[in-house]
Every structure is written in C-alpha cells, then in structure tokens.
Design an enzyme around this catalytic site. Structure first.
Site: not given
Lengths: 196, 252
Positions: B11, B130
């Site tokens: 990330d 997601d």
C-alpha cells in the site's frame, strides 16, 4: 548496438528496462536503416496479431524483418508474428517460421489467458540457451500458442498441449514467455541471446 | 506445470509504503522500489502496488513510481488505485506497469473494462472487487469497502470477464485483516464460474491458509500484505511448505 523494434504493440518499455539492467547499448526505433545496421534486433510486444500485422505491413517492417541477417529475437507476440499465420484475427504473419498460431481451448478448468509462471523444457535442438534453463519457470501471458514443430527448441505444457515456448531458425530466435519479466532465468536467456 | 502465484501487496501513500515493515537489513523500509526488489529476490511471483491516496492530480507521481519500479524489478507488477479513465492507464503502462487494477470506477461504470481491454489488451486489466457476505449474499462494496452497492459479486465478476478483464482480484471484507484464512467457498464458486485467473485476497494468517486457498479455494494466486511485511511468514519458507504439500510453486 541492439535495436528494439518500435511498432504499435504494448509493453515494449519493460524490454528496454531489462536491457538497461543488463547494461547493453540499445535503441528503440522504427527506422529501417537503424534496424538493418544493428548488431542484434529485438522484436518484443504484447498486442493483437491482426492490428499489429496491419501496422507492420503498412510501414514496410514486415519485409524488413523478413530480410534481416543479424540475430533477431521475437518475444511473446513478436514470436507469434514471426510465424506463418495466426488464428487471432485470421491473419497471415511475417512467415520466418512455418508454424501456425492457434487459440488455447481450455480443458479441465484451465484458465485462458495462460497467465503466470510455467516450466520450460529444452529439447535436443537447443543450441542457444544455457542447459540449466531446462525445467526452470518463466513468466507467460498469452491466449494463443504456437504448435511445436521443427524449429522448436523448448516446449511448455498448457491446456493439455506441449506447445512451442522457444524457437530458432537460422538467425531468428523466439520465446513465448517474457524473459524481461522472468527474474534471473529470463535475464540469463536474454544474456545468452546477446552474448554478454 | 503452471505454478500458483504468491503476490505481496504494497500500500502506497505519497510514494511510500504505509504499513509498517519489518525487514532486517533494509535501510529504507518505506521505499516501495527497494521493498519490491527485496520481495522479488525472496521469490515473490508478482507484486501489487495500491496507491491508497491516488487522485487525478497525483497521476504523474504514480507514473513516476511505476517507472521507478519497472526499471528495477524483473518480475511482473500491477498498479492500482484511483484509476478512472483511459488516460490514467495510458500513463501507467507507458511508464512500464504490466497490469492495472480497476476497482470502484469499474463497478460504477463497467464499460471502463471494455475500453481498457480494447485499448491495451485483456492481460492488462485486473478487475479488483471488494465484497462482503450480507443477508445470505455476496454484495459488492465501493471505495475500499465503505459504500455498499446493489451489485452482487458473482454476477459482477462474470460481467467483468465478459467485458474483457484478464484477471479478477477478489478481496473478501469479511476475511480481510482477520488472519483466519481466505474466503475459500466463495473463491471456489467463482473459479468454477469463470475462465480467467483469480487472485484471492483477504485473510492470510499462516502457511496453511495459502495451501487451503489453492486447494479448497481453487485460486490461481494468493495475495497478502501484513504477514509478509511483518515477517510473520517468509515467502521462501511459504513456497517450500507449499511445494512439500504438493502445490505447484516456483522455487528460487
């Protein structure tokens, strides 16, 4: 000087970075004279056969590539375009290799595209890469494949087929996988071609 | 034989990795390029870089990062985060990214997948999704899991495949961060439904979880972040374990 042929295919940049890491002098070009005079030529790319062949025919690169006398390395779609015909868009290709390009037909849950790391099996005709490459993993991304034939120097198994993953005919060399993305093994193969 | 892939996910925020990192002998643990190279040496099969702060204004910084990674990395990598349009992808691919992950923008406007696949080829397009199991159904969420949608997971991934996605990156929000294993049942169902590769994400806590995601979950690749960053599981030892369990992996 190594000439990397610039045409309407994607992901050519990663080949340039690999040459940069190896430390060989290279140029990205579509200039016929520069390509003709280069010590070695790399014909890379990711793309669709029909649209790339159209571009190569229109720019005279088809004829030029066919006439090259120095070592030429076709990578991924570059290898497929060096064959005689592709089922992708039903198009005639450069024709250095007589083999034909066909689409994978998935069996038993095999996924297409063939994406990821798979093993390379060298055969007795291999005379350009180090023997320790045999059985090593290289990185593949493709939905079409070249049938194994008299020019095949290595094969890979997928969708129930043992297809051509490396080829050689005279001064023309080719690989279906991406040596520039295949870690140390890929770098070894590039070095074997470049002689460095 | 095609190997199952192990993919560390980094990330990125403002060009730095944001999750804490615990590599020995790593001078600058937050540098994504150096971290990527470290993972590559350890045997990672691919890397995923997600820019959690990506916006249109930051497009150029993300392209610089892609260029920097591509220069130094000899394995494939995917960049994602804030990709909304063809122009976003164009700069990333020209910089040397191998694939681009699209998430919310493609859920909002699935035609984006067609446009990207047509312009750059199916292999460039990773449809990231997601989802959360809600009232007996897998529901697609947006914006990193903050906004529920009307879309159901299985019909969405099928549509993504038909529109030209080359891979699906499925994160189960129910499993993400739990370290209790991947969403194997949903993954296996997805694998039977689709003909493109599936990257499983969310829930990795130990080596056994990876074995399960490849056997029970039928996934083509397993993605994880913190267990690799914090050194809880080393990529080399994970792969040796998987090889011993009969899972095809690339050993380095």
């Amino acid at each position: 000087m190594v000439a990397v042929i610039n045409y309407n295919a994607g992901n050519i940049r990663s080949v340039l970075y690999a040459l940069e890491r190896i430390g060989v002098e290279h140029v990205l070009t579509d200039d016929h004279d520069v390509i003709r005079k280069a010590d070695k030529v790399i014909f890379p790319g990711v793309g669709a056969a029909a649209s790339t062949m159209k571009h190569l025919n229109e720019t005279g690169l088809t004829e030029l590539i066919r006439s090259l006398k120095q070592p030429v390395f076709g990578i991924c779609v570059g290898m497929q375009l060096l064959c005689s015909h592709s089922e992708e868009g039903d198009v005639d290709c450069i024709g250095v290799f007589p083999e034909k390009v066909k689409r994978f037909r998935p069996e038993n849950g095999d996924k297409v595209p063939h994406m990821g790391w798979n093993t390379v099996r060298l055969n007795e005709r291999n005379d350009w890469v180090s023997p320790e490459i045999d059985g090593e993993y290289c990185y593949y991304v493709h939905s079409y494949y070249v049938e194994a034939g008299s020019d095949t120097v290595a094969t890979t198994e997928y969708c129930g087929k043992e297809y051509a993953s490396m080829m050689r005919r005279g001064n023309f060399y080719a690989a279906q996988f991406h040596p520039e993305k295949s870690a140390g093994v890929g770098e070894r193969i590039l070095r074997d071609f470049l002689g460095v | 034989m095609l190997a199952k892939r192990i993919i560390p996910c980094l990330d990125i925020k403002d060009g730095r990795t944001v999750k804490g990192v615990n590599f020995v002998n790593l001078r600058d643990a937050g540098d994504p390029v150096e971290l990527g190279a470290k993972y590559s040496l350890a045997g990672a099969d691919e890397l995923v870089f997600l820019d959690i702060t990506a916006t249109h204004e930051r497009r150029d910084t993300l392209a610089d990062l892609a260029r920097d990674i591509a220069r130094h990395l000899n394995i494939p990598f995917t960049i994602g985060g804030g990709v909304k349009a063809l122009a976003d992808v164009d700069v990333l691919l020209n910089a040397g990214a191998d694939k681009v992950a699209v998430n919310s923008a493609a859920v909002r406007r699935p035609g984006l997948i067609d446009e990207l696949a047509y312009a750059f080829g199916n292999q460039f397009v990773v449809a990231a999704v997601d989802a959360k199991f809600t009232d007996g159904e897998w529901v697609v969420y947006l914006a990193g899991g903050r906004i529920a949608t009307e879309r159901r997971l299985f019909e969405y991934v099928k549509e993504a495949q038909e529109r030209g996605a080359g891979e699906i990156l499925f994160t189960s929000m129910d499993h993400d961060g739990t370290k209790a294993g991947f969403a194997n049942e949903a993954l296996a169902k997805m694998s039977d439904l689709l003909s493109i590769p599936i990257i499983a994400s969310g829930g990795a806590g130990n080596k056994e979880h990876f074995k399960e995601v490849f056997t029970k979950g039928k996934a083509d690749a397993g993605l994880a972040a913190s267990i690799f960053h914090f050194g809880e599981v080393g990529i080399g030892e994970l792969k040796s374990y998987l090889a011993g369990e009969g899972v095809p992996v690339r050993l380095v």
